[in-house]
Structure formats: C-alpha cells, structure tokens
Scaffold this active site. Structure first.
Site, PDB file in Angstrom:
ATOM      1  N   ASP A   1     -73.741  48.336  75.559  1.00 14.20           N
ATOM      2  CA  ASP A   1     -73.396  47.064  74.967  1.00 14.20           C
ATOM      3  C   ASP A   1     -74.589  46.631  74.137  1.00 14.20           C
ATOM      4  OD1 ASP A   1     -72.145  44.615  74.587  1.00 14.20           O
ATOM      5  OD2 ASP A   1     -73.295  43.747  76.216  1.00 14.20           O
TER       6      ASP A   1
ATOM      7  N   THR B   1     -75.372  42.973  72.924  1.00 13.01           N
ATOM      8  CA  THR B   1     -75.955  41.689  73.267  1.00 13.01           C
ATOM      9  C   THR B   1     -76.300  41.632  74.749  1.00 13.01           C
ATOM     10  OG1 THR B   1     -74.389  40.867  71.685  1.00 13.01           O
ATOM     11  CG2 THR B   1     -75.643  39.248  72.894  1.00 13.01           C
TER      12      THR B   1
ATOM     13  N   GLU C   1     -78.614  30.215  62.956  1.00 16.54           N
ATOM     14  CA  GLU C   1     -78.714  28.878  62.387  1.00 16.54           C
ATOM     15  C   GLU C   1     -79.627  28.016  63.220  1.00 16.54           C
ATOM     16  OE1 GLU C   1     -74.843  27.093  61.546  1.00 16.54           O
ATOM     17  OE2 GLU C   1     -75.593  27.218  59.498  1.00 16.54           O
TER      18      GLU C   1
ATOM     19  N   THR D   1     -70.142  47.327  70.408  1.00 10.02           N
ATOM     20  CA  THR D   1     -70.404  45.900  70.388  1.00 10.02           C
ATOM     21  C   THR D   1     -69.258  45.144  69.745  1.00 10.02           C
ATOM     22  OG1 THR D   1     -71.845  44.213  69.477  1.00 10.02           O
ATOM     23  CG2 THR D   1     -71.730  46.271  68.284  1.00 10.02           C
TER      24      THR D   1
ATOM     25  N   LYS E   1     -63.665  49.510  74.318  1.00  9.83           N
ATOM     26  CA  LYS E   1     -64.895  50.071  74.882  1.00  9.83           C
ATOM     27  C   LYS E   1     -64.553  51.078  75.961  1.00  9.83           C
ATOM     28  CE  LYS E   1     -68.115  46.254  74.182  1.00  9.83           C
ATOM     29  NZ  LYS E   1     -69.060  45.353  74.823  1.00  9.83           N
TER      30      LYS E   1
END
Lengths: 336, 1219
Positions: free
Chosen positions: B420, B422, B530, B715, B832
């Site tokens: 994965d 993250t 951001e 991902t 996945k």
C-alpha cells in the site's frame, strides 16, 4: 545481601537477551581446504594404525574349518540324505581328520557352524518362554511356545521351537590315540546362565513327541547347567552362524593330526544347510575376522588418498576462498 | 462527528464470510442468525419480566473445551493429522499377532506426541479460561434497590440499568439513556471494534435524558422492542416504549460492548444484549489459517515416504511368500500353522506379511516431525520475531509481532511484495520542504531519496544541522534563514516573495478551525498539500486565520516594516476549483486597496502553457528547479498571478455567472470560461512539498529489490502521485523503460462522455488490449537480455479492471512479471486483492502484502503472507495480518533475516528428520533380507519407539532454533542471498534425493559392517554374540552417527548444540545401562538382559564405535567438502569472506557491551522484552492477545503473550472500505 541473586538474575537475563537477539556465542566452523585436508589426514593417521593392529590380531588367530555334512553321509546314501538322517537305525558316527597347519595355543575354541539356518525367523525367535526357562513348570502360560507347547497335555520344559530344534551333533577329538580333553563348561555367557535359566528347572517331557526336532537333554541336570541349550537359545542374528561347542585346553602343534569322531545327528539336509566344524584360537579381539581390520584400513587409506587429492587440487586449482567473483550477482555483472 | 456517516452500508462481505470455515469451538454464534421470534422485548429495570425469556447471562466463554469434552474433542483434532492417524492405525495393527513388534513400539511415540499436543492445548485453553474469568469479573455499577451497587460483569442481566464511568469499557450492548454531558451526548472510542481511534458521538433520546441519578433511574420502566441479536455492528432497529409512547431507536443510542467511554463522566444505560449475544462477540470469527508452501511441500514428501514404505513392504511381502517352505523343519510348519506362515496359502502369507512389515517399518514416517516443527516455529516467532530489537519501534513503543507462527519460513521465500502507499511507504504527511521564488531556490533540506542517491555515489552525507533560526512544525520542514521571520525583506526579489506568500495564503480552499491564534489554529483541507501550503504561509508571516464566504483574512507580518503586524482582508470574488482535468486552482481576489489579482497554482505543465510572453529566463530557471525538485521526489506546484483590469473582470464575471447557472454541460462551460481568464500569467515560483516517506523506505526497497523481490505498489491515489512516490521510493527511475497503461486518454474520455456504460466498458477493454499488446511487444525484446534495461509498469484501476478479465489476464501477467516494479493506481480494495491473487495463482510465486488500513485487509488476506503496519491508527490491517511491524523498513529484517533463517532452519530440520528416519528404517529393511522376509524386528521395541522421541529429538530442535549461517548484518549486506530461498534451494527433490542417498548408504554401512564383523566370535573367551547383541551394537552406532551428522550440518555450533547432541547420546547409554541391567519379575526382558555390558566388555565394541560412524559419515563429509569446494552456495562464500571477522563470541565481552547500552537503549530493550501491549487497539473480544493482556493488566496480573495457536486467533470481519 541480594547481590549474588541479582548477579545471577543479570546473567540469566543476559543469556536470554542473547538468545532472543539470536546472538548466542557460537563457533562457526567453515570447511576450508585446510580443514578438509587436515581432517582427512587425521582420519587416515588414526585408522590405518587401528586397522593394522586389528588386522594383526585377526591374523594371529589360527582357525581350522572343516565342512563335514556331505562327507559324513555314506556314499550309498548321498542321493537321499534326508531319509538317511531321519533313519534312526543307521549309525551316524563319522570320523574326520584335521591337520594343524600352525601352532595353536590353548584354549582352542570348538565351534559348529550352520548355514542357511534362520534362527532369526520371527516364528522361531518368539517360540520360547523366558519365564518357563526361569521358573520351570510353575509357570503355566506357555502360549508363546507354539507349536511346541504341550505333549499329551503336559507342558514341555523347555518349550518352544528353539529348544526343540537343539543341535545334537557331538564331537570327540583324538590326537595320537589320546583323547583330547574338551572342556564344555563356561561356553555360555554368565548372565544367561545365572539369570535366564533356572537352577531348579529340569527338563520335562522334552523331545517326547512324535516329531523329534533335535537334541535331548538330561532330565536330571537343571537348565542352568545345560550350557549347550543356553548357547543354542541365544539366537543368532544372521542365517549363517557359529556356536561355541567347547574348548580344547591343550596346545596343538604344527602337523598334529586330529581325529574327530563325530555323531552326525542333526538334520540340515532337508533345507540344504551346511555344517562345519571350526577349531579356532582367539586374540584380544576374538576370533579370526579380517573385516574389521580391512574396513579400518580402507577407511584410513581412502581418507589419506582424499587428503592427497584435495591437496593436489588445492595446489593446482586453488579456489580462493571467499572469492567474491563466485557470487552469482557478481558473476553476472562480469559476464554482462 | 461523522461516526455514523459511514455506517449506511452494511460492511460485511457475504462472499468472504461464507467461504470461511466454521470455527471449531463452542462459540459459533457468528453465523447463527436467529430467525424467530423476530422481535425481542426487554423490560428495562424489571428483572422478573425478563426472566421469562431466559436471556443468556453476560458471562462469556471463549474456551474450546471443558473438562468433559477435552479428551474426545482434543483427540479428534489431533487425529485429523494424517501422520497421527497412520500411527494410530499402526498401533492398532501392532496389537494383532501379525505384528512383529510390541504395541508399545508405536504407542509410545504416538502417545508422547499426543500428550505433548494435548498438554499444549490444555494449557492454552486454561489461559483462555483465566482471561475469560478476568473479564467476567470486571466490576460495573448496577442499579439495585435505589442505589448503584458494584457487581461483576458476569452477573449482568438483560434489562439491568447500569452506570459506566469514564474510560471504562461497556460490559454489554447497552441502550444509552442518560449522560452527564449536556444534550444526552456521550463520546465513545471504538478502536477495539473497527480500529478507528477518533471519538464517536452517541446521543440518548430526549425522553430519557433525566434518568441520571439512581433515584430517578429506578422509576424508569421502559420496554425495548428490538431485533434479535445479530452480528451487524452498524445497524440496530428497535423501539422504546415508554409511557405508552413508541420512540424509534437507532444505532445512535446503542453502546456496543468493546467500546469505551470517553470525555464523559458517566452514562446510564439499559442492557440489551449480553454475553455471547453482543454484537462484538457475534462477530468473533477465525481468520482462515494459512499454510506455508514449505509445509505443503512437506506433505508431498510425507506422501513420497508413504509410497516408499509401501514399496518396501511389498518387496518384503513378496519375498516372504517365496521364502516360506516346509523344508525349514525347525520352523514347525508341518501342522496347525497360522495363516501367516502357511506354505500352502502363499497369497495369504503375502497379505499378512504386508501388514507385519507396515508396523515394522513405521518409523520411516517421522511422527514427531510436526510437533518439532511447531515447537521450532513457535520459538522462532514468539522469541525471535516478537522480541527483535531491530524491529522494535521505540517512538511508538511497538515491537514486531508474529500473529501466526506457521508462516515463518514463508517469509524466506517471498518473491513479490504488494505494498500500500499511504501509511505504509509514506507517512501520509505533507511537509513544505523547498520553494523556488523568482528564480532562487530556498530550503536546504535533503530528502530521503537524495540522501540515498548520494550515499550510493559514495558521498558522505552530513546530517544538516538545523540552523538555530529554523522553525519546524508538523507539515513544515523548511530550513532557510533567508525567508523566515521577515528576513525575506532583505532578499533582492522581496516583491516576488510577497506575491508568493500571498498566493499560498489566499489561493486555496482551506477552512480554519478553532482558536484564531497561530499556535492553536487547525486547518481543514481537502488535501494535505493545501494544508501544508497554508501552514507554510503562516510560518512565513502570512497567517490566514478566518474565512467567510466572500472574504479571507490574513494577518501579515513584516510587510510594511519589519516587526509590524497587520490584519488584511481580501475579498474573494471567484474560486475556480481544482479538478483532475484542469490540474490547477485559481482565485480572484480584491485587495483592500482595490487591486484585482488572479492567483493561480497548479501543475507545471498547465501553468507553463498559460504564461504570458517575456520572462523567459525566469521561466527557464524555474523549470530547472522543478525538475530538480521532481528528481528529489518532491511534489511540485507552480504559482502564478495576473493583475486584472476591472473592466475585463466585469465582462468575464458575467460569462462566468452565466456558465455557472447553465443547466447543461456546466462543468465544461465553466472550464471554458476559466480558460479565458487564466492566461498571460506571470510566474511567481514553485513550491516543493515532500510527501514524507517512512524512514528508510528507499534504502529498504533498494535492498529488497537486490534480494530479487519485486515490489508492486497498489494505491488508491492518482497516477501522478503514485508515480511520484514510486520515483521517491526508487521503484521507478529514469533508466527504466516504463509502460503506462492509463484510462485517461482522450479516446477513452470521448467515449465516456457519450455516457453509454456498456459501450464504454467495451471500448476501454479494447483499448487496454491494444495497449497491453503494444507494451508486451515492446517488452519482449528486453526479456531475453539479462543486462537490458529494467522495465516498469504503471496501470490505473480502470484499465486494471479490464486487464484482469480472463482473456487479457495472461498478457497482463506476462508483462507484469517481467517488470521490475509495477505501480497500480486508483485501485479499489477488491482490485488489490485480485492483483495479489493473480500473481499468487497465476505465477505461483510467493506473495506478501503489506498495508496499514482497512482498505488493505482484502489484499493482506489474499496474499500468502499478510503484514500489517501497527502502531498507527487503526488495527484492521493488523488484525487481518499474519505479522505486524511498525515500519516498512522492518521488512528488511523480517524477510532477509528472520524469514531467511526460518526457511533455512526448517529445511534443515525437515531434511534431517527425513534422513534419520530413513537411515534407521532401512537397516531394518536390510535385516529383513536376512530373516527369510518374515518381518522379525531387528531392534528391541523400546529402541524403536524411543528413537524418534528421545534419542534424536532434541538436537534437531536446537538446530531449528539456533542455527545461523551468517550474521544478521551480513544477510542485510548481501541481500542477494535471499534468492536462495526464493529458488527453493534447500528443499527440492534434488536435495531430498541427496539425503536419501546418504540415508541408504549409511544404513548399508550400519547393517553390513556390523553383521560382517559378528560372524565370528568377538570375545577373547570365544563366546558368540546373539541377535540382540548385534542389534544393540548397530543401534548404538546409529544413534551416535545420526547425532554427529546433525553437528556436521550446523553452520554455527553453540554450547546448546553440544549439550543436546552429547545429551542425546548420553541418554541412550543411560537408557541401555538401566534397561539391560534391570529385569523386573513382571516384564522380563530376557532378550536384552546384560547385553550392553557384554558388548562393552569387548574391545570390538570400541573399535566398531570408532569405525562405523566415521565410515558412515565419510561420504557425507566428502560431499560437504566437494560441494563447498566446487559448487558453493552463495551463503558459503559470504561465510568465507567474513570468516575472520571478529565476532564477539566471548560472553563476558557481550556482557560488557550490554552494560554499555545507553539508558535509552536499555529501556527499549526492557520494553521490548515485555509482553506486547497492543490492548489499546486490538480487537476486543476477538480472542486476541491484546484483549487478554488488557484486562489482565487491569488486575495487575501479568499475562505472557499467548502461546502457540496464534494462527487460529480470531479477528474481526474484514471490512473493505476504501480509505
């Protein structure tokens, strides 16, 4: 105060720590050429002397072997040896001459040797009753003795196939008209005599059945003194075996001729077994047996040869140990 | 807040749950869904009324057995193993007269093995019982007779009113009545249920808010009508009937067992479901236990052994049929002969001898093998993996944890890793790292990948000391004094700087939250990038603190003069939002002084297209900077602005409003309008944000790929992000040939816009086929040349879906297997898992999945080995995994060291077992030829039965635990060594054949050397040896040889090896001294009496004992030397290279080094030796270690991490929710 305790605790904990982190102190033998050659050399140096010593012991033993099972059957009966041996009316005595080629020092062991005789057969091995041998008729459960268990409802002592098939050839030895004294005591292991065969157990109803397998026992003598039986009942490991018959307790000189008067009673003819008579002295290693010595020498020699081969290899095609170019990933990069 | 937002869809997976096996335990509630009566009526606060329904109590039992069922059930479990069943059969057979051996021969090993297993089971179950007891005895306040009384959990009944205090766990499923918080609200944490650590809100019905005091609560007489107990965690339907009013109940009022109360003094509630009927208990289920490849191969070996056994028996039986004859009169075959020896019934003889020989040769099947392997694996996982300091993460206090012990060796053979992104590769933390303003780079940090690259080039990297003036915060890792604290004013281009800061402070869609002070404010952003930018603006002195629909307020420092702060409000006129096609975001704002500016930030490609003429130098320099950032693995954004003339703006705004209100194609028209304005931009600079990788990820990936492991990143992220990370992790680089299969092509977009689903699907599939074909053709030319460039594949979820279609699957597989790395982006959790099983099934390679979140659960379960990242939020992945580690980089230790060792060790153990049993049984076989094939045993019953369980049992376990070929640092230094495991180097049929050869050779030596020597007298007195003397001699030689052989195969010999090997040989002598020295009246062993003493009284014994083992091992030794000399294994060369390395083998030295541990290290060590504390997260009531230790620790009781059988540990139902 608690210092030794704490110390012990600390040591124990450290040991555990080393264990869990997999860093226990260890020696890491790496089989380098040096080691290989040294070990082979070392083995050669150990085994060749050992082999020579054992071989020498074996060679010091003088052994006379005489096969008599055919010769002792009269010419006329040789076609049908089985009916000859089974016919009780024919006398079975037979004379053999044995020439002593080498000086034999007393005591000289007398063996009989049988071939193709499966004393280790399962049916045979288990057909005995150890408890009966020790306790005699007091012990009733002799079911293991099948099929030689009872005779006319009476238990046979000793029961079982082994005892039933007791070897019954007998030998007398004459040198220059004088009978050689044969000691037939102490031919069985002491542990057998003392602990396996009862001192108060006497043969009973033995060889009384319709079929006679072999030798008879003196009913008056207790089993613990019937050493022939004791020897016979220590069953052999292989189908070809020797059993101790007795000892001649006089030295035999070179060129002595021994006349053996024997009673050729035992039937090995039906299954084609051989019978041999063996006279043998003994060394610290027992009887004449070259195998052990040869094996040692072969192992030692081959170790030496290997040591030499490896040394030559090492000199000629030296593999640099720990050479990184042997690693496949390096090899690939070299070629590619 | 949003705890229940995600609840709407039931999260159970019917497919996966039905395929699971029913667990073999008394509690099988998980699948029972009681149908009738459909309703359950509970009378709150009315014990007697509830009595009639006979609801179950609140005590739970997770034990497998009770006193009565233990033996039958436990035995049943044991006999499901073929080897055990076989031995049971043989034992039964050996009670018949056909058996040459005493029943004891086979009974003893079997019963020892069974006893060992049963004791293990019992111990484990007893621990479960203790834990159940601990849980059942937790106190809780129950309303009784107008007051709170403390009772134990187990005494709770349905309908009771209870009080739960802060931080306590709910003892049952409870209907929330009242809370000390206002509005009847309470907060709960459900980490034990679903791993989510954020607090969730439950709110009581307004009608029941008052029942807070005991006096009041006593008056509560409600009637709850609700559904029957079920296992759906997120649904509840029911009504509360109170005062003849029927109020609907929702999950919002239910507090589930397993959750804990937070931020609330206490709550009062009514018990609805108790004990095993609570939702959490009904969810407990077993993870399907995985078996390792080695074990499956082992089954084949056992099968081969069975075949060997049968052929040996057949040979023997045929022989016996031929041999048996009346002529052997001494066998008494004339009359009344039993069938087995009856020469008239030879066929019968063959059949029965077959049975005889089966019992005789049964030792060829290594009965203790499985027990030994289990023990070894258990020690490996519980002592080594769980306690490895290298895999202990001190920051989160998380050691590695093997949740199952039966996959250790599988770790040594992994070829594909599915990771994965993250949370696994990255920390999911965006940090403002560098920027380029007006052609000048600011920011001095070095990314992980830069460091890695320079290290590979051999440049020593000095850890950059943070300059004193640097400001760091989570999300801001920028170090340059030229910009901080107003220093930018002194820069030559300070005007551009100002624009830069304003742009990042204004052009965003972030919402501020909380106190309006720089320290306490929190930013809520759609993307972490951001937030990082706004945070950076704050740090640079442009603190954005408030947003209204039309205004943005920024507290600007140092703008006019140094040290001066002023609040400035900007009017936001338009926001042109970010989307994947625009790849940019613009804001039109009006300064307080009336200046109209458009600020724009976006991907470099789109911004550069829209730049105005001029400034080429700046643009070029900035582009260089962008490339520089990109190669360092940073995420870049370009910033630009444009001053707008008021007139132009008005005109544009009209069009914009029109477009905004249009009903058809609004998006498209808005984009078009935006294009009108977003042009002639002036470049300000670029930002570089680091998607912070986990520590050591690039180097770990580098090492793993050197080990021949291929790493695939799966991902859910966008393709750009995924590629970016792949670059950052060194998975992709510019030297690679990359194939990109994307659905983001114009052709596909065009078809998609037509909106016809079927057509689109067909088109995409066709397109994917074309792309795949093209890539494959191109790739084909590189396949053959090993030195050719590496290949990389990037594919997105949509294409993947098509490519996974059976017709295209083969192509996909061929292509992807030849790629060094594969990146799949935009994939769903299901995909996945599909990709994982594609490789697992299609390529038959061993796969490993690693992930941290709920979206990885399916993948983790699909792979051969699942690894969960622990220590962060959420335990779902961990609960479904086989191993859990705290950091991705620990994979290196786990695979290269633990896995590799476990594999090598277990191979050794298996081969050794195979060899020693074969060698032993074959001597028996050779003997059979010398006994007329009758099946006479060569060895005494006890010799045969104790061979496996005593005289050769322990040393091999030590080898399985302690053997080390090279040190851990070397196995990481030479990761290529790992390939030996992947190639099955140590356990393949060739190795088996080799060992079989050794076994045959040695057995011949044993038998023929001994039998050849014993044809004459071996004692000076001339007495002869019998059968049992010979066999004892042979057996002694075997025990000595087999134990010495073990030492020869060790790579490292500790004193434990010596002790156990010496001990085994000594045990044999002790045994035979006693056994042949003592005869009891009950069971006379006349055969063996005094045998060893007779033997040891001869010189022959010692010569033979010297000769036979050496002769037997000579060939083995020769093989070892030749093999190492001419065909060395890779590890052997590494051993040789580092032969002379100084090893701290001296224990005292190590002791000292241990004392030199820094306090921190020492503390870490201490901590890591403690049982793992995962209680905070682990699945409550799922029969997991955390569960037990948590409650035990509450009682101050130490509970060691659970023994064996970690495999069957329950976990919760997997939930495949996208993150």
């Amino acid at each position: 105060m608690t210092d030794p305790n704490r110390e012990r605790y600390r040591i124990r904990e450290t040991a555990f720590y080393l264990f869990t982190q997999q860093s226990l102190p260890a020696c890491k033998p790496v089989l380098t050429p040096g080691w290989v050659i040294t070990i082979f050399l070392f083995m050669g140096l150990i085994f060749i002397p050992v082999g020579l010593v054992t071989l020498r012991a074996s060679h010091s033993v003088v052994e006379i072997v005489d096969r008599y099972d055919i010769e002792c059957v009269p010419e006329s009966s040789r076609i049908d040896k089985i009916s000859y041996i089974q016919d009780d009316s024919i006398p079975k005595n037979c004379s053999r001459f044995m020439k002593v080629r080498k000086y034999m020092k007393a005591p000289i062991n007398i063996y009989y040797q049988l071939d193709n005789y499966y004393q280790n057969h399962r049916r045979y091995v288990k057909s005995r009753s150890d408890k009966q041998l020790l306790h005699g008729r007091k012990y009733h459960d002799t079911s293991s003795c099948q099929p030689v268990e009872l005779n006319n409802g009476q238990p046979i002592v000793p029961c079982g196939l082994i005892a039933w098939s007791l070897f019954n050839d007998s030998f007398t030895f004459i040198r220059e008209r004088a009978e050689l004294k044969v000691n037939r005591k102490n031919i069985a292991w002491k542990s057998d005599r003392d602990h396996k065969f009862g001192k108060n157990v006497h043969p009973f109803s033995f060889q009384n059945g319709t079929l006679i397998g072999g030798g008879k026992l003196y009913p008056k003598i207790p089993l613990s003194d019937q050493e022939d039986l004791i020897v016979w009942m220590r069953t052999s490991a292989l189908p070809s075996f020797r059993k101790l018959y007795g000892r001649i307790e006089e030295d035999l000189d070179v060129d002595d001729v021994i006349v053996v008067n024997l009673m050729n009673n035992y039937n090995t003819y039906s299954f084609g077994g051989k019978k041999k008579l063996v006279l043998s002295t003994s060394s610290w290693l027992g009887g004449k047996n070259n195998f052990l010595g040869h094996a040692c020498i072969i192992v030692g020699c081959s170790s030496l040869v290997l040591a030499i081969v490896f040394t030559l290899l090492h000199l000629k095609y030296r593999r640099p140990y720990g050479d990184t170019s042997y690693l496949p990933w390096n090899r690939k990069s070299l070629s590619g | 807040m949003s705890g229940w937002d995600a609840v709407n869809s039931p999260k159970s997976q019917p497919g996966s749950s039905s395929s699971r096996k029913t667990p073999a335990r008394t509690v099988t509630l998980g699948r029972v869904q009681p149908q009738a009566p459909a309703l359950r009526t509970i009378f709150c606060n009315d014990c007697d009324a509830n009595m009639a329904h006979r609801y179950r109590g609140n005590s739970i039992s997770t034990t497998k057995y009770n006193i009565f069922t233990f033996l039958p059930k436990g035995l049943y479990e044991q006999f499901r193993r073929v080897a055990n069943l076989y031995f049971l059969m043989v034992s039964i057979l050996s009670t018949t007269p056909y058996s040459p051996v005493n029943p004891v021969t086979n009974m003893v090993p079997l019963s020892l093995v069974l006893m060992f297993s049963l004791i293990k089971e019992a111990f484990e179950d007893w621990q479960r019982l203790q834990n159940d007891k601990a849980i059942n005895n937790i106190p809780v306040d129950v309303l009784q007779e107008q007051g709170w009384e403390t009772l134990q959990w187990k005494k709770l009944h349905v309908g009771d009113i209870i009080r739960v205090k802060q931080d306590e766990f709910f003892p049952a499923d409870i209907l929330l009545l009242a809370s000390t918080n206002s509005d009847g609200v309470c907060y709960i944490e459900s980490a034990n249920l679903d791993g989510e650590t954020n607090l969730k809100i439950r709110k009581a019905l307004e009608k029941t808010w008052d029942y807070l005091t005991p006096e009041k609560a006593c008056e509560f007489k409600g009637e709850v009508q609700c559904e029957q107990p079920n296992n759906s965690l997120y649904t509840f339907t029911g009504n509360l009937v109170i005062d003849n009013q029927t109020l609907p109940l929702s999950p919002n009022q239910i507090l589930l067992r397993g959750c804990s109360l937070k931020n609330t003094d206490f709550i009062v509630g009514a018990v609805i479901f108790t004990g095993h009927e609570t939702k959490v208990m009904m969810n407990s289920m077993n993870v399907p236990s995985k078996r390792s490849t080695l074990e499956r191969k082992l089954d084949k070996l056992i099968l081969a052994l069975f075949c060997t056994l049968f052929s040996l028996c057949l040979v023997g039986a045929m022989g016996s049929g031929i041999f048996i004859d009346r002529k052997y009169f001494y066998l008494g075959l004339l009359e009344n002969v039993e069938d087995q020896f009856n020469p008239n019934r030879r066929f019968m003889v063959i059949i029965l001898t077959m049975l005889t020989l089966l019992t005789l040769y049964s030792t060829i099947i290594p009965i203790s093998l499985y027990v030994s392997i289990e023990t070894i694996k258990f020690i490996q996982s519980s002592q080594f993996i769980n306690k490895d300091l290298n895999m202990y993460h001190a920051e989160t206090n998380t050691p590695a944890s093997a949740r199952t012990s039966n996959l250790n060796e599988e770790l040594g053979q992994v070829e594909y890793i599915f990771s994965d992104k993250t949370g696994t590769l990255t920390r999911n933390l965006m940090e403002f790292f560098k920027c380029s303003i007006g052609g000048e780079i600011y920011g001095a940090g070095m990314t992980e990948i830069e460091r890695d690259i320079s290290e590979r080039k051999g440049i020593k990297v000095q850890e950059v000391q943070m300059s004193a003036g640097s400001v760091r915060e989570k999300g801001f890792n920028f170090d340059d004094v030229r910009l901080i604290r107003g220093a930018w004013r002194n820069e030559p281009n300070h005007d551009v700087c100002k624009e830069f800061f304003r742009c990042i402070a204004i052009c965003h869609t972030v919402l501020p939250e909380g106190n309006e002070s720089p320290e306490k404010i929190k930013y809520q952003a759609a993307s972490p990038d951001e937030a990082a930018l706004v945070l950076a603006a704050k740090k640079f002195g442009f603190f954005f603190y408030r947003r209204t629909p039309t205004m943005i307020y920024v507290r600007e420092s140092h703008v006019e003069t140094m040290g001066k702060t002023q609040d400035v409000s900007y009017e936001i006129l338009n926001v042109l939002e970010f989307n994947s096609t625009r790849k940019r975001q613009s804001v039109v704002c009006r300064y307080p002084d009336g200046r109209l500016v458009l600020y724009c930030k976006g991907a470099d490609t789109v911004i550069y297209e829209r730049l105005g003429i001029g400034n080429d130098d700046l643009n070029k320099v900035t582009r260089d900077h962008l490339e520089q950032f990109g190669s360092a693995g940073l995420r870049t954004l370009c910033l630009a602005y444009r001053d707008l003339a008021p007139g132009f703006y008005e005109g544009w705004n009209e069009k914009f409003i029109k477009a905004k209100s249009s009903l058809r194609d609004r998006e498209k028209r808005l984009d078009e309008v935006a294009e009108l304005k977003e042009k002639d931009l002036i470049l300000i600079g670029a930002t570089a944000i680091e998607d912070k990788l986990q520590e050591g990820v690039p180097s770990c990936i580098q090492t793993l790929s050197r080990a021949g492991i291929k790493i695939w990143v799966l991902t859910g992220d966008k393709m750009e992000t995924a590629i970016n990370i792949a670059y950052a992790c060194n998975l992709l680089n510019n030297e690679m040939i990359q194939f990109i299969i994307s659905s983001e092509t114009d052709a596909i977009r065009e078809v998609e816009e037509r909106g016809e689903q079927a057509e689109t699907a067909l088109f995409i599939k066709e397109e994917v086929r074309k792309q795949l074909k093209q890539c494959l053709d191109e790739a084909q030319q590189y396949f053959c040349s090993p030195s050719g460039p590496k290949l990389g594949l990037v594919i997105d979820g949509k294409c993947l879906m098509c490519a996974l279609d059976p017709s295209l699957r083969v192509m996909l597989l061929t292509l992807s297997l030849n790629c060094a790395s594969v990146v799949c982006c935009r994939v769903s959790p299901l995909q996945k898992a599909q990709v994982t099983s594609l490789v697992k099934r299609g390529a038959r390679k061993i796969t490993l999945s690693i992930g941290d979140g709920a979206n990885d659960v399916s993948m983790i379960q699909a792979a051969h080995i699942g690894i969960g990242i622990s220590g962060l939020e959420g335990m779902q992945a961990v609960m479904a995994s086989d191993f859990s580690i705290a950091q991705f980089r620990f994979l290196e230790d786990l695979l290269l060291m633990h896995g590799r060792w476990a594999y090598i060790r277990l191979c050794k153990v298996v081969m050794y077992f195979f060899y020693k049993n074969l060698a032993f049984s074959l001597t028996q076989f050779w003997f059979t030829f010398n006994t007329g094939f009758c099946g006479q045993r060569f060895y005494d019953d006890w010799f045969q039965s104790l061979y496996n369980v005593i005289f050769t049992a322990l040393p091999v376990v030590f080898v399985g635990v302690l053997d080390k070929d090279i040190s851990p640092s070397l196995s990481k230094k030479y990761p290529e060594l790992y390939k030996e495991g992947v190639r099955h180097m140590f356990f393949k049929w060739r190795v088996v054949a080799l060992w079989a050869f050794f076994a045959v050779y040695q057995s011949l030596v044993f038998f023929y050397f001994i039998s050849a020597t014993c044809s004459t007298s071996l004692d000076p007195s001339g007495k002869m040896f019998g059968l049992w003397d010979v066999s004892t001699m042979a057996y002694t030689c075997i025990v000595v040889t087999v134990n010495l052989r073990l030492l020869m195969m060790c790579n490292s010999i500790t004193r434990w090896h010596c002790i156990s090997v010496g001990g085994s040989i000594l045990a044999w002598f002790l045994f035979i001294f006693l056994y042949s020295g003592i005869t009891t009246p009950l069971d006379r062993n006349d055969n063996m009496y005094w045998v060893i003493y007779i033997l040891m009284g001869t010189s022959y014994f010692y010569v033979t004992l010297l000769l036979v083992p050496v002769a037997a091992l000579l060939v083995d030794f020769l093989y070892l030397s030749v093999q190492r000399w001419f065909f060395p294994y890779d590890y052997q060369i590494v051993q040789e290279m580092h032969k002379d390395d100084i090893q701290s083998t001296d224990p005292s030295e190590l002791l000292e080094s241990k004392q030199q541990l820094t306090p921190d290290e020492a503390r870490c060590r201490e901590i890591s030796q403690l049982p793992k504390e995962v209680s905070r997260h682990s699945g409550f009531a799922f029969d997991s270690p955390g569960y037990e230790s948590f409650f035990a620790s509450q009682f101050g009781k130490y509970v060691p991490p659970k023994a064996w059988d970690v495999a069957r540990r329950g976990s919760m139902r997997s939930k495949a929710t996208p993150k």
